[in-house]
Motif scaffolding. Sequence first.
Motif, short mmCIF file in Angstrom:
data_model
loop_
_atom_site.label_atom_id
_atom_site.label_comp_id
_atom_site.label_asym_id
_atom_site.label_seq_id
_atom_site.Cartn_x
_atom_site.Cartn_y
_atom_site.Cartn_z
N ALA A 79 37.16 75.24 54.11
CA ALA A 79 36.63 74.25 54.98
C ALA A 79 35.34 74.45 55.96
O ALA A 79 34.94 75.13 56.56
CB ALA A 79 37.86 74.86 56.27
N PRO A 80 34.32 73.56 55.58
CA PRO A 80 33.42 73.93 56.18
C PRO A 80 32.88 73.27 56.81
O PRO A 80 33.41 71.95 57.37
CB PRO A 80 32.32 73.30 54.47
CG PRO A 80 32.61 71.92 53.99
CD PRO A 80 34.07 73.14 54.32
N ASP A 81 31.92 73.18 57.79
CA ASP A 81 30.68 72.39 58.98
C ASP A 81 30.11 71.44 58.32
O ASP A 81 28.98 71.64 56.95
CB ASP A 81 30.15 72.78 60.19
CG ASP A 81 31.89 73.37 60.85
OD1 ASP A 81 32.64 73.07 60.84
OD2 ASP A 81 30.83 74.49 61.67
N LEU A 82 30.35 70.15 58.19
CA LEU A 82 29.30 69.29 57.61
C LEU A 82 28.49 69.50 57.78
O LEU A 82 28.40 69.61 59.28
CB LEU A 82 30.56 67.96 57.43
CG LEU A 82 31.60 67.65 56.64
CD1 LEU A 82 31.90 66.45 56.43
CD2 LEU A 82 30.80 68.02 55.21
N PRO A 83 27.22 68.91 57.79
CA PRO A 83 25.84 69.09 58.55
C PRO A 83 25.57 68.31 59.27
O PRO A 83 26.10 67.44 59.45
CB PRO A 83 24.37 67.75 57.04
CG PRO A 83 25.70 68.63 55.92
CD PRO A 83 27.60 68.04 56.22
N GLY A 84 24.92 68.93 60.74
CA GLY A 84 24.86 68.96 61.78
C GLY A 84 26.14 69.23 62.53
O GLY A 84 25.71 68.40 63.96
N PRO A 128 23.39 66.05 69.29
CA PRO A 128 23.54 64.64 69.44
C PRO A 128 22.96 63.97 67.71
O PRO A 128 22.52 63.25 67.09
CB PRO A 128 22.23 64.22 70.14
CG PRO A 128 22.47 65.03 71.32
CD PRO A 128 22.64 65.86 70.33
N GLU A 129 22.08 64.68 67.07
CA GLU A 129 21.03 64.73 65.89
C GLU A 129 22.20 64.34 64.87
O GLU A 129 21.29 64.04 63.45
CB GLU A 129 19.78 65.66 65.92
CG GLU A 129 19.22 66.68 66.49
CD GLU A 129 19.87 67.21 67.07
OE1 GLU A 129 20.00 68.29 66.51
OE2 GLU A 129 20.49 67.37 68.61
N GLY A 130 23.17 65.47 64.93
CA GLY A 130 23.93 65.91 64.05
C GLY A 130 24.83 64.12 63.53
O GLY A 130 24.91 63.77 62.75
#
Length: 256
Positions: A41-46, A171-173
């Motif tokens: 289970a990854p954390d998606l980019p950002g 915020p950027e993610g």
Amino acid sequence: MLRYEDRGHGPAVVLLHGFPLSRRIWAGQIDHLSRRYRVVAPDLPGLGESEPLPDSEPPTMLAMARRVLELLDYLKIDRAAVAGHSMGGYVSLALQKEAPHRVAGLALVCSQARSDAPEARQARFVLAERVMQEGAQVAADALAPRLFGPRVTERSEVYQETLALMRASRPEGVRAALLAMADRENMRPHLVTITVPSLVLAGEADAIIPLERAECMAANMANAILVKVPGAGHMPMLEAPEAVSEALDWWLELVY
Ligand code: MLT
């Protein structure tokens, strides 16, 4: 490299979270499925603990899917059953289209194949700007009241924990995920090409993605089972964790 959890042994299952959440939403399913499977289970980019995509790379579902494929390469997993919740479902579809040979089965949880209507797309651009000016809580506060079915009230622990998780996003993610969702491809024509065992799971009280979209997707896929979770909204893995784990078990029996 994405941050991730890798638990258990056996055939691989990948769980992709929705917007603007993290792998933590799958905690109950990771516990359950890792008794029989290797669960990644990854954390998606950002989002969560993962770094955002570099500025040089336009945020798209495909860019996120490629990061997941790189993670699978790193973990030496050739083929996996891939389950995605909502935005994670959009990433799963992009991944399946990009690398069908790596997807042994596909589960779409409270997700959809269509792209945004023009007004919805415009609203994402406006929200993306506000998130950069005012912070991630703007997106979190807008989404939270529509996330759960009638059984979960604002005072409940699961509501407050999910709100806190979303507010803590970078915020950027959040902005990149909004732009990627706004520009996502219409995957409806692609559904008929998906022949691996598939699960379409929907909360009957989902206020974000209507139930008919799940029914329509399942009808257009060659090998899909449709599971509707009574009383659950957009977050059935938190609202009815046992029902979701049971449906995933059933699907994985068909996949492996
Ligand atoms: C999600 O839950 O991932 C998003 O709300 C999906 C969307 O906005 O399309």
